[in-house]
Design a protein around this motif. Structure first.
Motif, PDB file in Angstrom:
ATOM      1  N   ALA A 329       0.873  -1.112   0.164  1.00 27.07           N
ATOM      2  CA  ALA A 329       0.055   0.073  -0.027  1.00 27.07           C
ATOM      3  C   ALA A 329       0.675   1.309  -0.146  1.00 27.07           C
ATOM      4  N   PRO A 330       0.536   2.140  -0.520  1.00 27.54           N
ATOM      5  CA  PRO A 330       1.247   3.495  -0.834  1.00 27.54           C
ATOM      6  C   PRO A 330       1.070   4.268   0.654  1.00 27.54           C
ATOM      7  N   GLU A 331       2.150   4.812   1.025  1.00 30.03           N
ATOM      8  CA  GLU A 331       2.367   5.665   2.071  1.00 30.03           C
ATOM      9  C   GLU A 331       1.350   7.024   2.046  1.00 30.03           C
ATOM     10  N   GLY A 332       0.765   7.314   2.981  1.00 27.66           N
ATOM     11  CA  GLY A 332      -0.225   8.339   3.206  1.00 27.66           C
ATOM     12  C   GLY A 332       0.328   9.415   4.068  1.00 27.66           C
ATOM     13  N   ALA A 333      -0.277  10.506   3.879  1.00 25.77           N
ATOM     14  CA  ALA A 333       0.261  11.446   4.880  1.00 25.77           C
ATOM     15  C   ALA A 333      -0.436  11.604   6.037  1.00 25.77           C
ATOM     16  N   GLY A 334      -1.793  10.871   6.426  1.00 19.62           N
ATOM     17  CA  GLY A 334      -2.259  10.786   7.632  1.00 19.62           C
ATOM     18  C   GLY A 334      -3.099  11.968   7.790  1.00 19.62           C
ATOM     19  N   THR A 335      -3.181  13.057   7.179  1.00 21.92           N
ATOM     20  CA  THR A 335      -3.716  14.209   7.439  1.00 21.92           C
ATOM     21  C   THR A 335      -5.424  14.175   7.620  1.00 21.92           C
ATOM     22  N   GLY A 336      -6.098  13.188   6.703  1.00 24.13           N
ATOM     23  CA  GLY A 336      -7.552  12.880   6.944  1.00 24.13           C
ATOM     24  C   GLY A 336      -7.787  12.269   8.207  1.00 24.13           C
ATOM     25  N   LEU A 337      -7.038  11.218   8.709  1.00 32.43           N
ATOM     26  CA  LEU A 337      -7.247  10.853   9.860  1.00 32.43           C
ATOM     27  C   LEU A 337      -7.349  11.772  10.915  1.00 32.43           C
ATOM     28  N   VAL A 338      -6.335  12.612  11.098  1.00 29.92           N
ATOM     29  CA  VAL A 338      -6.097  13.722  12.081  1.00 29.92           C
ATOM     30  C   VAL A 338      -7.248  14.642  12.020  1.00 29.92           C
ATOM     31  N   SER A 339      -7.715  15.036  10.892  1.00 30.85           N
ATOM     32  CA  SER A 339      -8.863  15.850  10.621  1.00 30.85           C
ATOM     33  C   SER A 339     -10.137  15.406  11.118  1.00 30.85           C
ATOM     34  N   LEU A 340     -10.234  14.160  10.523  1.00 33.21           N
ATOM     35  CA  LEU A 340     -11.460  13.248  11.037  1.00 33.21           C
ATOM     36  C   LEU A 340     -11.585  13.108  12.620  1.00 33.21           C
ATOM     37  N   ARG A 341     -10.556  12.782  13.242  1.00 30.52           N
ATOM     38  CA  ARG A 341     -10.648  12.624  14.707  1.00 30.52           C
ATOM     39  C   ARG A 341     -10.954  13.858  15.535  1.00 30.52           C
TER      40      ARG A 341
END
Length: 374
Positions: A329-341
């Motif tokens: 799987a490609p690496e993601g920035a993780g900003t989506g989960l931070v904003s979602l949290r």
């Protein structure tokens, strides 16, 4: 318009000198001692520009010089004024008493008692007036300094708030780009990848797939325009305006149209008693994030969306995706989960959990569903 300190010093030097000359004219200058007295008085007057740098020393020199040289007869008024601006009672009282004592000593040589007392009364009135003016000026300066300090602190606080607002705006824009545009681009990538790998598709299927790509691209362009508007106006978040979960069904249908294997299971009660704002909007965000990550990291793997809950308990949203295993799987920035949290915790007071499973990946949000919000 305020007078500059250098100009005020020049004015005081001229005024004290002119007033002192009127007194010196009553005395005959006929010896070296009188000349030295005038020189000493001129030196004391020349110290006026340094009155605020050395206020106590200047006050003492001003009071003592009046007993030495007639040229500085009015210099004590400046001395007591400067000392009084410091608003220190002991210093002000001491310099005022010294000035009054010096005036009494000078007027003691006047033979006429009435004239002596009249001049002493006049000198006392002038000294008291000078002290009062000095106290008033000192209080005003202290207030101005306090206001300036408050203004400086307010400017620093405003700059800090502006910087925090800019950081929050950047994070919001990044979240909008991830949530809106990232979801569309993930669908485009999945569908385009399917077309590239399949060589046995009929012309009709290719046309249908091209139409899906076109529609998805059109929606991505609309989302891009919405993101650009974020830079100018507050965004209108359609997910936060929804009161039911029909938008979630639209997301699942859109993912299926793009070729994803997505199933949706929901409690029938959710259709009878929709969760309302902001629960429905946050649930929409959770499902969209889960579908986006599944399309990006596990294209082609089955995805299951489960909605469960009832008023008085939690509304749970679970997105479980399988794994393809054919490529990392490609690496993601993780900003989506931070904003979602942040949305889950701030808007609903809920919790967000995510992590790998033996057979895939799971994203789960528990959103408190109060009875009065039903």
């Amino acid at each position: 318009m305020p007078v500059r300190p250098s100009a005020m010093s020049a004015i005081l030097m001229i005024a004290v000198t002119v007033a002192g000359l009127t007194v010196a004219e009553t005395r005959e200058i006929d010896g070296a001692l009188h000349v030295l007295q005038l020189i000493a008085g001129a030196a004391a007057i020349a110290a006026i520009p340094w009155r605020y740098r050395y206020p106590r020393a200047f006050g003492v020199v001003a009071v003592l010089s009046a007993n030495v040289s007639p040229l500085t007869s009015y210099l004590p008024l400046v001395g007591v004024f400067v000392v009084a601006t410091r608003r220190r009672v002991s210093e002000t009282v001491l310099i005022t008493v010294l000035a009054l004592g010096g005036a009494a000593l000078n007027f003691a040589a006047i033979p006429d008692p009435q004239t002596m007392w009249a001049m002493l009364l006049g000198a006392s009135t002038l000294l008291v007036s000078s002290v009062t003016a000095g106290l008033f000026t000192g209080t005003r300066r202290a207030m101005v300094d306090d206001l300036r300090e408050r203004l400086t602190r307010a400017e620093v606080d405003r700059a800090l708030r502006d910087e925090q607002a800019r950081i929050a705006e950047r994070r919001r824009i990044a979240g909008e780009m991830h949530d809106r545009l990232g979801h569309r681009l993930s669908l485009l990538s999945v569908h385009a990848g399917a077309l590239a790998l399949r060589t046995d598709l009929s012309a009709e299927t290719v046309r249908e797939s091209a139409q899906v790509l076109r529609d998805t691209t059109h929606r991505a362009m609309e989302d891009l325009r919405t993101i650009v508007q974020v830079l100018h106006d507050p965004p209108c978040d359609e997910s936060e305006d929804t009161e039911d979960l029909t938008a979630v069904e639209g997301l699942v249908a859109e993912a299926r149209a793009a070729g994803a294997d997505v199933s949706l299971r929901s409690t029938a009660l959710l259709m009878v008693a929709p969760p309302g704002r902001p629960l429905a909007g946050v649930a929409y965000r959770v499902v969209r994030e889960g579908l986006t990550n599944a399309a990006r990291h596990s294209p082609g793997a089955p995805v299951e969306v489960v909605l469960d809950g009832r008023p008085g308990r939690d509304l749970t949203v679970t997105v479980t995706s399988g794994c393809t295993g054919d490529r990392p799987a490609p690496e993601g920035a993780g900003t989506g989960l931070v904003s979602l949290r942040e949305r889950v915790e701030t808007l609903t007071g809920g919790t967000l959990a995510h992590g790998p499973l033996p057979t895939g990946y799971r994203l789960r949000a528990a959103l408190p569903w109060r009875k009065e919000s039903a």
